[in-house]
Design an enzyme around this catalytic site. Structure first.
Site, PDB file in Angstrom:
ATOM      1  CG  LEU A  74     -26.089   4.150   1.825  1.00 52.75           C
ATOM      2  CD1 LEU A  74     -25.608   5.601   1.857  1.00 52.75           C
ATOM      3  CD2 LEU A  74     -26.164   3.657   0.385  1.00 52.75           C
ATOM      4  CG  HIS A  85     -19.485  15.419   6.506  1.00 51.40           C
ATOM      5  ND1 HIS A  85     -19.085  14.203   5.989  1.00 51.40           N
ATOM      6  CD2 HIS A  85     -18.750  16.363   5.861  1.00 51.40           C
ATOM      7  CE1 HIS A  85     -18.154  14.406   5.070  1.00 51.40           C
ATOM      8  NE2 HIS A  85     -17.929  15.714   4.968  1.00 51.40           N
TER       9      HIS A  85
HETATM   10  C1  GRF Z   1     -16.607  12.269  13.525  1.00 50.15           C
HETATM   11  O1  GRF Z   1     -15.542  13.036  13.064  1.00 50.15           O
HETATM   12  C2  GRF Z   1     -17.838  12.508  12.695  1.00 50.15           C
HETATM   13  O2  GRF Z   1     -17.874  13.785  12.156  1.00 50.15           O
HETATM   14  C3  GRF Z   1     -17.737  11.486  11.618  1.00 50.15           C
HETATM   15  O3  GRF Z   1     -17.124  10.370  12.201  1.00 50.15           O
HETATM   16  C4  GRF Z   1     -16.361  10.775  13.328  1.00 50.15           C
HETATM   17  C5  GRF Z   1     -16.846   9.957  14.468  1.00 50.15           C
HETATM   18  O4  GRF Z   1     -16.082  10.143  15.601  1.00 50.15           O
HETATM   19  N1  GRF Z   1     -19.014  11.204  11.034  1.00 50.15           N
HETATM   20  P1  GRF Z   1     -16.545   9.496  16.975  1.00 50.15           P
HETATM   21  O5  GRF Z   1     -16.726   7.990  16.737  1.00 50.15           O
HETATM   22  O6  GRF Z   1     -17.831  10.146  17.369  1.00 50.15           O
HETATM   23  O7  GRF Z   1     -15.423   9.768  17.899  1.00 50.15           O
END
Ligand code: GRF
Length: 280
Positions: free
Chosen positions: A163, A180
């Site tokens: 957070l 997200h």
């Molecule tokens: C992604 O799926 C993003 O949406 C989420 O965490 C994941 C991170 O993936 N918040 P990466 O570390 O960028 O490969």
């Protein structure tokens, strides 16, 4: 075509705009509100009869002598950092007018942090591991480093699992983005991260999913939505298959949003909804 009035903070003039697939607006400012060197040549000091460029209506434009400085970014990572890598690639090819000044991680040996070091980008640890409080920054120290040492303009959360402290939210109001892997406001909040999001989407029977880029407030996944992309959910999907389909869109969408921030192409509706304008 959709006419939008007064939606740009810079000019407040009439804009002709159309909506793109990610929900951003492609805008064409009225003549004179934006002037490129080419346009200045077209709209020079000897206006043609019958054109839009009468000297009385359009005083000579003032051009900046050099391009504005690149925006400084702090990228927060906890994992592999594929979104960070996509943003870094967009910076390298020139589509994002910014630079990653620092990477922040709670897991300093994660793939994203290793990638940063390999590219000469400093990595700082926040929060400190519980077992070793001296090994990371406090929230106050984090804000101080980002603002005073690294002169950060925008904070980009790219798979950061902790957070964000309220001190950082206050210091960077409307300047923190998160990605997200689902279509907020559904399938978000505490506990909805990584593969759990895709499992929940499939279990719900939803036919579409996709990434959401949103500004960050002090809760998980509740800040104002900036952009989304949509992918199909197939009845036979496994969560990993859906995750891969969504991630591909993440890598396209996030750099576009960061580029818009760095170009000052994000404005705010009076009710607190952000609007992303195309560079066209
Ligand atoms: C992604 O799926 C993003 O949406 C989420 O965490 C994941 C991170 O993936 N918040 P990466 O570390 O960028 O490969």
């Amino acid at each position: 075509m959709l006419a939008i009035q007064g939606a740009t903070a810079a000019s407040g003039r009439l804009l002709l705009a159309r909506l793109c697939s990610a929900g951003c607006l492609a805008a064409r400012p009225a003549c004179g509100s934006f002037v490129t060197p080419q346009r200045q040549r077209q709209c020079g000091s000897t206006p043609q009869r019958g054109t839009c460029c009468s000297a009385a209506a359009h005083p000579p434009p003032v051009l900046a002598a050099e391009p504005p400085p690149k925006k400084k970014l702090a990228v927060f990572v906890s994992g592999g950092g594929s979104n960070f890598k996509a943003i870094q690639a967009a910076i390298a090819e020139g589509s994002v007018h910014g630079e990653v000044a620092v990477v922040v991680s709670n897991a300093p040996s994660c793939g994203g942090a290793e990638f940063a070091r390999a590219h000469g980008i400093p990595v700082i640890t926040y929060p400190a591991p519980k077992s070793d409080p001296a090994a990371g920054l406090t929230a106050e120290q984090l804000v101080q480093q980002l603002t005073q040492d690294f002169h950060v303009d925008f904070v980009i959360l790219a798979g950061y699992l902790k957070l964000i402290p309220s001190q950082l939210c206050r210091a960077f109001r409307r300047r923190i983005l998160n990605i997200h892997p689902g279509l907020l406001p559904s399938f978000g909040g505490k506990g909805y991260y990584g593969i759990k999001v895709h499992q929940a989407v499939i279990a719900s029977g939803a036919r579409f999913s996709g990434p959401t880029i949103h500004f960050v407030d002090e809760e998980y996944d509740t800040g104002p939505i900036l952009a989304q992309a949509v992918v199909p959910v197939y009845p036979t999907d496994r969560p990993e298959q859906l995750a891969a389909r969504v991630l591909k869109q993440e890598h396209a969408l996030y750099p576009r949003c960061v580029a818009a921030l760095c170009d000052n192409r994000v404005t705010w509706r009076a009710d607190g909804i952000p609007i992303m304008w195309s560079a066209e």
